[in-house]
Motif scaffolding. Sequence first.
Motif, PDB file in Angstrom:
ATOM      1  N   UNK A 128       0.826  -1.213   0.000  1.00  0.00           N
ATOM      2  CA  UNK A 128       0.000   0.000   0.000  1.00  0.00           C
ATOM      3  C   UNK A 128       0.854   1.254   0.000  1.00  0.00           C
ATOM      4  N   UNK A 129       2.044   1.158   0.562  1.00  0.00           N
ATOM      5  CA  UNK A 129       2.976   2.286   0.580  1.00  0.00           C
ATOM      6  C   UNK A 129       4.376   1.768   0.882  1.00  0.00           C
ATOM      7  N   UNK A 130       5.374   2.518   0.444  1.00  0.00           N
ATOM      8  CA  UNK A 130       6.767   2.175   0.726  1.00  0.00           C
ATOM      9  C   UNK A 130       7.498   3.445   1.135  1.00  0.00           C
ATOM     10  N   UNK A 131       8.358   3.333   2.127  1.00  0.00           N
ATOM     11  CA  UNK A 131       9.204   4.445   2.551  1.00  0.00           C
ATOM     12  C   UNK A 131      10.648   3.962   2.513  1.00  0.00           C
ATOM     13  N   UNK A 132      11.441   4.605   1.668  1.00  0.00           N
ATOM     14  CA  UNK A 132      12.823   4.203   1.478  1.00  0.00           C
ATOM     15  C   UNK A 132      13.776   5.364   1.734  1.00  0.00           C
ATOM     16  N   UNK A 133      14.976   5.010   2.186  1.00  0.00           N
ATOM     17  CA  UNK A 133      16.055   5.984   2.252  1.00  0.00           C
ATOM     18  C   UNK A 133      17.078   5.620   1.184  1.00  0.00           C
ATOM     19  N   UNK A 134      17.343   6.594   0.317  1.00  0.00           N
ATOM     20  CA  UNK A 134      18.319   6.454  -0.753  1.00  0.00           C
ATOM     21  C   UNK A 134      19.378   7.545  -0.603  1.00  0.00           C
ATOM     22  N   UNK A 135      20.430   7.419  -1.392  1.00  0.00           N
ATOM     23  CA  UNK A 135      21.340   8.543  -1.593  1.00  0.00           C
ATOM     24  C   UNK A 135      20.515   9.710  -2.143  1.00  0.00           C
ATOM     25  N   UNK A 136      20.797  10.926  -1.676  1.00  0.00           N
ATOM     26  CA  UNK A 136      19.964  12.074  -2.031  1.00  0.00           C
ATOM     27  C   UNK A 136      19.851  12.257  -3.543  1.00  0.00           C
ATOM     28  N   UNK A 137      20.930  12.017  -4.272  1.00  0.00           N
ATOM     29  CA  UNK A 137      20.888  12.192  -5.726  1.00  0.00           C
ATOM     30  C   UNK A 137      19.894  11.241  -6.372  1.00  0.00           C
ATOM     31  N   UNK A 138      19.712  10.049  -5.800  1.00  0.00           N
ATOM     32  CA  UNK A 138      18.753   9.090  -6.349  1.00  0.00           C
ATOM     33  C   UNK A 138      17.329   9.609  -6.171  1.00  0.00           C
ATOM     34  N   UNK A 139      17.024  10.156  -4.991  1.00  0.00           N
ATOM     35  CA  UNK A 139      15.691  10.705  -4.744  1.00  0.00           C
ATOM     36  C   UNK A 139      15.436  11.917  -5.636  1.00  0.00           C
ATOM     37  N   UNK A 140      16.452  12.748  -5.827  1.00  0.00           N
ATOM     38  CA  UNK A 140      16.297  13.899  -6.721  1.00  0.00           C
ATOM     39  C   UNK A 140      15.994  13.440  -8.140  1.00  0.00           C
ATOM     40  N   UNK A 141      16.595  12.326  -8.533  1.00  0.00           N
ATOM     41  CA  UNK A 141      16.344  11.788  -9.867  1.00  0.00           C
ATOM     42  C   UNK A 141      14.937  11.207  -9.959  1.00  0.00           C
ATOM     43  N   UNK A 142      14.519  10.477  -8.928  1.00  0.00           N
ATOM     44  CA  UNK A 142      13.195   9.855  -8.917  1.00  0.00           C
ATOM     45  C   UNK A 142      12.091  10.900  -8.994  1.00  0.00           C
ATOM     46  N   UNK A 143      12.267  12.014  -8.302  1.00  0.00           N
ATOM     47  CA  UNK A 143      11.205  13.009  -8.180  1.00  0.00           C
ATOM     48  C   UNK A 143      11.364  14.193  -9.131  1.00  0.00           C
ATOM     49  N   UNK A 144      12.324  14.121 -10.059  1.00  0.00           N
ATOM     50  CA  UNK A 144      12.578  15.246 -10.973  1.00  0.00           C
ATOM     51  C   UNK A 144      11.371  15.501 -11.873  1.00  0.00           C
ATOM     52  N   UNK A 145      10.966  16.756 -11.954  1.00  0.00           N
ATOM     53  CA  UNK A 145       9.814  17.142 -12.773  1.00  0.00           C
ATOM     54  C   UNK A 145      10.273  17.403 -14.206  1.00  0.00           C
ATOM     55  N   UNK A 146       9.332  17.419 -15.170  1.00  0.00           N
ATOM     56  CA  UNK A 146       9.713  17.707 -16.559  1.00  0.00           C
ATOM     57  C   UNK A 146      10.464  19.032 -16.673  1.00  0.00           C
ATOM     58  N   UNK A 147      11.569  19.006 -17.407  1.00  0.00           N
ATOM     59  CA  UNK A 147      12.413  20.184 -17.561  1.00  0.00           C
ATOM     60  C   UNK A 147      13.622  20.181 -16.657  1.00  0.00           C
TER      61      UNK A 147
END
Length: 258
Positions: A128-147
Amino acid sequence: MYAKRSFGQNYLIDERCIDRIVASLDLKVGETVVEIGAGRGALTEALLATGAIVVAIEIDRDLHPVLNERFGSLSNFQLIADDILQVDISGLFAQIGITPPAKLIGNLPYNISTAILQRVIDARELFSTAVFMFQREVVERITAVPGNSERGFFTVITESAFEAVNLFDVPPAAFSPRPKVWSSVVSLTPKPRSLGDDPKFRRLISMAFAQKRKTILNNLKQYSPKAEAALTASGIDPRRRAETLALAEWITLADAIK
């Protein structure tokens, strides 16, 4: 217990950070949570305190006696001595009687974090949900918006599978040993199966991001001779770069090429 570089181990020791991560799952008594990489049990202890049923997956054999000594007597704890990259997650649920959806948590090793996330994407209907800790650059990549220049293949694949929210950053001092980089905690809410799970769609995205400095048309010429016509039919300027496209545009393009 010394951290092992081969397993990418950095043990979380900051209690406030631990509490924030566990609180973000909003666990209820009796709910099942699967923990990837229990380590020495810092997160495990906080998870168990919520009254949730904790299924901890840990690859390091040297840590199994530590975890069993600390938590083995608790009725809401179960240790799975295995490698998450080798575990059949669906089969595991059936084997130990977990009724989906469960919740998922993990302080993931930097060196295999994206490989683990890919396996979770493929089994997301179990959670139903997942909470993960990644290297910050990975999270920035995952959540990057168009542009955003950080947007790439894995951004689009993750976005097609999850609603992702960057919750907070974690400094190196929160770990032992200290990593050289910052970490971030991300919340992932699964989406239903979609075109994004089709291998052909994933290949399209991979080809489109093959050379990020090139236009999307130049990258996709090798993917399909219909690329230019499909882009035009989709209302997408062939001169744009792949990082500027939103998920809905990718889906429209994939349908047009199909």
